[in-house]
Design a protein around this motif. Sequence first.
Motif, PDB file in Angstrom:
ATOM      1  N   GLY A 181       0.796  -1.221   0.000  1.00 21.90           N
ATOM      2  CA  GLY A 181       0.000   0.000   0.000  1.00 21.90           C
ATOM      3  C   GLY A 181       0.825   1.266   0.000  1.00 21.90           C
ATOM      4  N   ILE A 182       1.854   1.328  -0.851  1.00 20.00           N
ATOM      5  CA  ILE A 182       2.733   2.489  -0.851  1.00 20.00           C
ATOM      6  C   ILE A 182       1.946   3.727  -1.289  1.00 20.00           C
ATOM      7  CG2 ILE A 182       3.596   2.389  -3.229  1.00 20.00           C
ATOM      8  CD1 ILE A 182       5.694   2.931  -0.021  1.00 20.00           C
ATOM      9  N   GLY A 183       2.251   4.852  -0.679  1.00 17.97           N
ATOM     10  CA  GLY A 183       1.545   6.096  -0.968  1.00 17.97           C
ATOM     11  C   GLY A 183       1.063   6.776   0.291  1.00 17.97           C
ATOM     12  N   GLY A 184       0.716   5.990   1.312  1.00 15.54           N
ATOM     13  CA  GLY A 184       0.341   6.557   2.601  1.00 15.54           C
ATOM     14  C   GLY A 184       1.570   7.029   3.365  1.00 15.54           C
ATOM     15  N   GLY A 206      -2.117   0.222  -5.914  1.00 18.33           N
ATOM     16  CA  GLY A 206      -3.107   0.149  -6.977  1.00 18.33           C
ATOM     17  C   GLY A 206      -2.841   1.168  -8.064  1.00 18.33           C
ATOM     18  N   SER A 207      -1.742   1.919  -7.911  1.00 16.33           N
ATOM     19  CA  SER A 207      -1.418   2.996  -8.847  1.00 16.33           C
ATOM     20  C   SER A 207      -0.008   2.824  -9.383  1.00 16.33           C
ATOM     21  CB  SER A 207      -1.538   4.352  -8.141  1.00 16.33           C
ATOM     22  OG  SER A 207      -0.890   5.382  -8.853  1.00 16.33           O
ATOM     23  N   ARG A 208       0.110   2.764 -10.709  1.00 19.25           N
ATOM     24  CA  ARG A 208       1.432   2.661 -11.324  1.00 19.25           C
ATOM     25  C   ARG A 208       2.270   3.901 -11.017  1.00 19.25           C
ATOM     26  NH1 ARG A 208       5.416  -0.595 -12.264  1.00 19.25           N
ATOM     27  NH2 ARG A 208       6.788   0.132 -13.926  1.00 19.25           N
ATOM     28  N   GLU A 209       1.616   5.052 -10.953  1.00 17.26           N
ATOM     29  CA  GLU A 209       2.322   6.292 -10.654  1.00 17.26           C
ATOM     30  C   GLU A 209       2.970   6.229  -9.274  1.00 17.26           C
ATOM     31  OE1 GLU A 209       1.474  11.119 -10.267  1.00 17.26           O
ATOM     32  OE2 GLU A 209      -0.152   9.728 -10.730  1.00 17.26           O
ATOM     33  N   LYS A 210       2.253   5.693  -8.296  1.00 19.23           N
ATOM     34  CA  LYS A 210       2.812   5.593  -6.948  1.00 19.23           C
ATOM     35  C   LYS A 210       3.990   4.627  -6.906  1.00 19.23           C
ATOM     36  CE  LYS A 210      -1.399   6.868  -4.448  1.00 19.23           C
ATOM     37  NZ  LYS A 210      -2.437   6.417  -3.477  1.00 19.23           N
ATOM     38  N   ILE A 211       3.912   3.563  -7.681  1.00 26.28           N
ATOM     39  CA  ILE A 211       5.029   2.620  -7.748  1.00 26.28           C
ATOM     40  C   ILE A 211       6.259   3.308  -8.328  1.00 26.28           C
ATOM     41  CG2 ILE A 211       5.875   0.508  -8.843  1.00 26.28           C
ATOM     42  CD1 ILE A 211       2.990  -0.567  -8.647  1.00 26.28           C
ATOM     43  N   LEU A 212       6.067   4.078  -9.381  1.00 25.52           N
ATOM     44  CA  LEU A 212       7.189   4.802  -9.982  1.00 25.52           C
ATOM     45  C   LEU A 212       7.770   5.818  -9.004  1.00 25.52           C
ATOM     46  CD1 LEU A 212       5.815   5.377 -13.595  1.00 25.52           C
ATOM     47  CD2 LEU A 212       7.586   3.748 -12.874  1.00 25.52           C
ATOM     48  N   GLY A 222       8.006  -2.861  -7.940  1.00 24.13           N
ATOM     49  CA  GLY A 222       6.701  -2.953  -7.316  1.00 24.13           C
ATOM     50  C   GLY A 222       5.688  -3.545  -8.268  1.00 24.13           C
ATOM     51  N   VAL A 223       4.556  -3.971  -7.727  1.00 22.22           N
ATOM     52  CA  VAL A 223       3.484  -4.547  -8.537  1.00 22.22           C
ATOM     53  C   VAL A 223       2.154  -3.952  -8.117  1.00 22.22           C
ATOM     54  CG1 VAL A 223       4.709  -6.724  -8.887  1.00 22.22           C
ATOM     55  CG2 VAL A 223       3.114  -6.488  -6.967  1.00 22.22           C
ATOM     56  N   ASN A 224       1.185  -4.071  -9.018  1.00 25.43           N
ATOM     57  CA  ASN A 224      -0.156  -3.583  -8.767  1.00 25.43           C
ATOM     58  C   ASN A 224      -0.959  -4.683  -8.073  1.00 25.43           C
ATOM     59  OD1 ASN A 224      -2.918  -2.738  -9.004  1.00 25.43           O
ATOM     60  ND2 ASN A 224      -2.319  -1.396 -10.691  1.00 25.43           N
ATOM     61  N   TYR A 225      -1.430  -4.381  -6.853  1.00 22.00           N
ATOM     62  CA  TYR A 225      -2.139  -5.412  -6.099  1.00 22.00           C
ATOM     63  C   TYR A 225      -3.524  -5.715  -6.677  1.00 22.00           C
ATOM     64  CZ  TYR A 225      -4.364  -1.372  -3.794  1.00 22.00           C
ATOM     65  OH  TYR A 225      -5.029  -0.201  -3.530  1.00 22.00           O
ATOM     66  N   LYS A 226      -3.948  -4.947  -7.672  1.00 19.30           N
ATOM     67  CA  LYS A 226      -5.222  -5.240  -8.325  1.00 19.30           C
ATOM     68  C   LYS A 226      -5.088  -6.392  -9.320  1.00 19.30           C
ATOM     69  CE  LYS A 226      -6.908  -0.477  -7.914  1.00 19.30           C
ATOM     70  NZ  LYS A 226      -7.354   0.729  -8.660  1.00 19.30           N
ATOM     71  N   ASP A 227      -3.864  -6.707  -9.716  1.00 23.49           N
ATOM     72  CA  ASP A 227      -3.637  -7.834 -10.608  1.00 23.49           C
ATOM     73  C   ASP A 227      -3.930  -9.141  -9.882  1.00 23.49           C
ATOM     74  OD1 ASP A 227      -2.865  -6.008 -12.491  1.00 23.49           O
ATOM     75  OD2 ASP A 227      -0.703  -6.303 -12.175  1.00 23.49           O
ATOM     76  N   LYS A 228      -4.533 -10.069 -10.572  1.00 25.35           N
ATOM     77  CA  LYS A 228      -4.987 -11.302  -9.939  1.00 25.35           C
ATOM     78  C   LYS A 228      -3.844 -12.077  -9.290  1.00 25.35           C
ATOM     79  CE  LYS A 228      -7.723 -15.462 -10.878  1.00 25.35           C
ATOM     80  NZ  LYS A 228      -8.485 -16.226 -11.911  1.00 25.35           N
TER      81      LYS A 228
END
Length: 267
Positions: A181-184, A206-212, A222-228
Amino acid sequence: MPQSISIARVDGKPGKVYYPLSLDELPKPLPKAGEVVVRIHAAALNHRDLFIRQHLYPGTSFGIPLLSDACGTVTELGPGVDSTWKGKRVVINPTQGWQDSREGPEDQKSVRILGGTKYLPKGVLQEYFAVSFTQLEEAPDHLDDVHAAALPLTGVTAWRAVMVKCGPQNIGPGKNILITGIGGGVALMALQFAVASGANVYVTSGSREKILQAKSLGARDGVNYKDKEWDKALLSTLPSNRNYFDAIVDGAGNDVVNRAVNLLKVS
């Protein structure tokens, strides 16, 4: 007369209501034995303050100054306080019940946080704040008042999560750390502490921008936790000679707990 800000009561159910702010007048506090008065220069918001306005935080109360984090200057000393505190620029430890122990709260049943609740009925969103000198730390010279004010609650929470709860054997060069949950605020602080330790840090969002953005702060990937199958995708990014995580700092919950079993090393 000095002013403070609290919330005012209006009708509404928890989670549906949004309490308005109230500008209040309070007498200037007089320091008791062991206390000082701090002239507040900057106070910082945390997510708990939003929850308080929505009546989603335990003990939400009205008429009690909000906020837990602040930076200011010591202007008055109570009996028994060393004179060297006078004039110092300080930040305030927002927590009572967990003062010095690295392992956990000294008082397991009475950990309380400043600001907006009945459990510790005072907060820092006011011009002058009386507090025990034992809850003060000198503000870092390299931070201005605004940045110093934003440090205590999220910073200490993240430090304890990464540097204490993960265990010294799991933090440091060559170790793989996952921060979800990076971003908080806490997650970003945790990222910086883990990177500073020399660990390989990975994140989910859940945001590619936050991962970058996390990668710009030192995260390896990092990976998107919305991916299955985000957990499998995450493992594929790890070094081949250490394809597991030494520790996970999770503030997201959901399916992370179940999937973490397959991400962590076997102890």
